[in-house]
Design an enzyme around this catalytic site. Sequence first.
Site, short mmCIF file in Angstrom:
data_model
loop_
_atom_site.label_atom_id
_atom_site.label_comp_id
_atom_site.label_asym_id
_atom_site.label_seq_id
_atom_site.Cartn_x
_atom_site.Cartn_y
_atom_site.Cartn_z
N LYS A 128 132.88 77.06 9.74
CA LYS A 128 131.84 77.38 10.73
C LYS A 128 131.72 78.89 10.78
O LYS A 128 132.66 79.61 10.44
CB LYS A 128 132.26 76.86 12.12
CG LYS A 128 131.11 76.68 13.07
CD LYS A 128 130.41 75.35 12.87
CE LYS A 128 129.11 75.28 13.60
NZ LYS A 128 128.54 73.92 13.58
N ASP A 168 122.81 76.07 12.84
CA ASP A 168 123.38 75.62 14.12
C ASP A 168 122.51 76.31 15.18
O ASP A 168 121.37 76.70 14.89
CB ASP A 168 124.88 76.01 14.24
CG ASP A 168 125.59 75.25 15.36
OD1 ASP A 168 126.01 74.12 15.14
OD2 ASP A 168 125.74 75.80 16.47
P1 NDP Z 1 118.77 75.14 18.58
O1 NDP Z 1 119.01 76.59 18.54
O2 NDP Z 1 117.69 74.56 17.76
O3 NDP Z 1 118.59 74.64 20.07
C1 NDP Z 1 119.55 74.89 21.04
C2 NDP Z 1 119.06 74.33 22.36
O4 NDP Z 1 120.14 74.33 23.29
C3 NDP Z 1 117.96 75.15 22.98
O5 NDP Z 1 117.15 74.33 23.76
C4 NDP Z 1 118.75 76.12 23.84
O6 NDP Z 1 118.02 76.70 24.91
C5 NDP Z 1 119.84 75.24 24.36
N1 NDP Z 1 121.02 76.06 24.65
C6 NDP Z 1 121.69 76.85 23.78
N2 NDP Z 1 122.69 77.49 24.39
C7 NDP Z 1 122.65 77.11 25.67
C8 NDP Z 1 123.41 77.42 26.81
N3 NDP Z 1 124.44 78.28 26.74
N4 NDP Z 1 123.10 76.80 27.99
C9 NDP Z 1 122.06 75.93 28.06
N5 NDP Z 1 121.29 75.61 27.00
C10 NDP Z 1 121.58 76.17 25.84
O7 NDP Z 1 120.18 74.49 18.16
P2 NDP Z 1 120.49 73.02 17.63
O8 NDP Z 1 119.55 72.05 18.21
O9 NDP Z 1 120.64 73.08 16.15
O10 NDP Z 1 121.96 72.79 18.22
C11 NDP Z 1 122.18 72.18 19.49
C12 NDP Z 1 123.61 71.64 19.52
O11 NDP Z 1 123.79 70.67 18.49
C13 NDP Z 1 124.71 72.68 19.29
O12 NDP Z 1 125.84 72.33 20.05
C14 NDP Z 1 125.03 72.53 17.82
O13 NDP Z 1 126.34 72.96 17.53
C15 NDP Z 1 124.91 71.02 17.67
N6 NDP Z 1 124.69 70.50 16.33
C16 NDP Z 1 123.68 70.98 15.55
C17 NDP Z 1 123.47 70.44 14.29
C18 NDP Z 1 122.33 70.85 13.43
O14 NDP Z 1 122.16 70.26 12.37
N7 NDP Z 1 121.49 71.79 13.83
C19 NDP Z 1 124.36 69.39 13.75
C20 NDP Z 1 125.35 68.92 14.70
C21 NDP Z 1 125.49 69.49 15.92
P3 NDP Z 1 117.53 78.23 24.83
O15 NDP Z 1 116.41 78.23 23.87
O16 NDP Z 1 117.15 78.57 26.22
O17 NDP Z 1 118.74 79.02 24.35
O1 2IT Z 2 127.70 71.12 13.85
C1 2IT Z 2 127.22 70.73 12.78
O2 2IT Z 2 127.62 69.69 12.23
C2 2IT Z 2 126.17 71.51 12.15
N1 2IT Z 2 125.74 72.51 12.73
C3 2IT Z 2 125.62 71.13 10.81
C4 2IT Z 2 126.49 71.68 9.71
C5 2IT Z 2 125.98 71.52 8.32
O3 2IT Z 2 126.66 72.04 7.43
O4 2IT Z 2 124.94 70.91 8.08
#
Ligand code: NDP
Ligand code: 2IT
Length: 447
Positions: A128, A168
């Site tokens: 990560k 992420d």
């Molecule tokens: P994005 O950046 O696309 O979206 C993040 C979202 O979460 C936004 O709506 C953001 O709001 C909100 N957010 C972020 N930080 C905070 C905070 N401190 N408090 C409240 N809201 C918050 O990220 P992802 O959708 O990719 O990721 C979301 C979650 O999913 C994370 O935990 C990530 O680790 C997890 N994840 C992502 C994967 C992926 O493939 N992308 C895979 C597996 C897990 P704002 O715009 O206001 O910051």
């Molecule tokens: O938390 C997660 O699993 C991710 N942000 C996706 C990682 C990846 O390598 O696709």
Amino acid sequence: MFKTEYVNRVYNDLKKSYSAEPEFLQAAEEILISLEPYVMKHKEIEAKKILERFLEPERLIEFKVVWVNDKGEYQVNKGYRVQYNSAIGPYKGGLRFHPSVNRSIIKFLGLEQTLKNSLTSLPMGGGKGGSDFDPKGKSDSEILHFCQAFMTELYKYIGPEEDVPAGDIGVGAREIGYMFGQYKKIRGEFNGVLTGKGLSYGGSLARKQATGYGLCYFTSEALKHLLNTDFNNKTVVVSGSGNVAIYAAEKATTLGGKVVAMSDSNGYIYDPEGIKLDVVKQIKEVERARIKEYTNRVPGSFYYEGSKNIWNTKCDIALPCATQNELDLDAAKALVKNGVICVCEGSNMPSTLEASKYFIENNIVFGPAKAANAGGVATSGLEMSQNSLHLSWSFEEVDSKLHTIMVNIFKNTLDKAIESGNKFDLVSGANIAGFEKVCDAMLAEGI
Ligand code: NDP
Ligand code: 2IT
């Protein structure tokens, strides 16, 4: 706190060394609680110090990122990459750009990723990375310059057979594109060093949708096998409005659910008629604006300040998809009081230890992140396969593989939960199922 002297010692030593890393300790504590019975049965784990070796990352790289903003001012950020565990494959895991990023956040994410990647059944180790850079309010050229500066350091440590980053929080297709371009320029190599790439240069169809869709495939399995029901006519609350949230909401809707609330870090929207996702996509993916804007475009919808209050919304299914520790014990109590039947985690470690314990004790179907959100990294694994084969699969092909993977993750998680004595304890199920393979590989590989 633990039953055995060994696990107690491992956790106390960790606490002594990393007292300034609360998120890391939280993730480690949850994992150790789950693994203790397994560790008691397998004596070679203690003899060969597998827990100590597993919890300490192979390396944590920390570096400086210097770039120049649009006003010509020099900016200094911190960059990180944790290469956590390579027992079952090259390091794999996303990059997060958010001001809260520090060693603790990166290490908890890397530790979770190691078990998550093992659960996918694909050969990927855990990694990560990211930066405390805040993308909010930055121009496109500032994003470009930051991504180039970040990759100018990171490129030394990654490669398609060594370590394969992806997106992420704060890192989507745009950022991956800029980083890929810089890597290619420095290395002179066109390869699968990053996943989540654009479709025109080696990305996989369905990767964008994969985490959210996968979360709903997992949730459907859990609803079917534990409660004999499905998404149909269920009210759903999804926190966040980023990549994971949007595609979780999309699939939940396709499967017959009604998504009534979504959020960002400022507040949440409530639409009793069901959230119109085309409006959310326009606001978040195209305009990169705030979720509040939704109420200006959809009559009859509401906006409330304070993102955590979203959990007071009455729903059957809750899908936290924003960030760590967004759902605490008070939120868990509010959800249960309002009749929630199922909570599955799209974000990494969104529920505090107390919240997840409360769900399990109340027989709420609770899908822990490392199992429920593994569809993203699984599809990254499928992107790596396509890159190695120099071909690309259709959307339907990738989506169907994703579906099969999520069904298997649920099955393996449930089997281990049942073995450990409580079919609702999918937390233990996921930790044990993920750990088994990593542990076997570590034992087999010697030191
Ligand atoms: P994005 O950046 O696309 O979206 C993040 C979202 O979460 C936004 O709506 C953001 O709001 C909100 N957010 C972020 N930080 C905070 C905070 N401190 N408090 C409240 N809201 C918050 O990220 P992802 O959708 O990719 O990721 C979301 C979650 O999913 C994370 O935990 C990530 O680790 C997890 N994840 C992502 C994967 C992926 O493939 N992308 C895979 C597996 C897990 P704002 O715009 O206001 O910051
Ligand atoms: O938390 C997660 O699993 C991710 N942000 C996706 C990682 C990846 O390598 O696709």
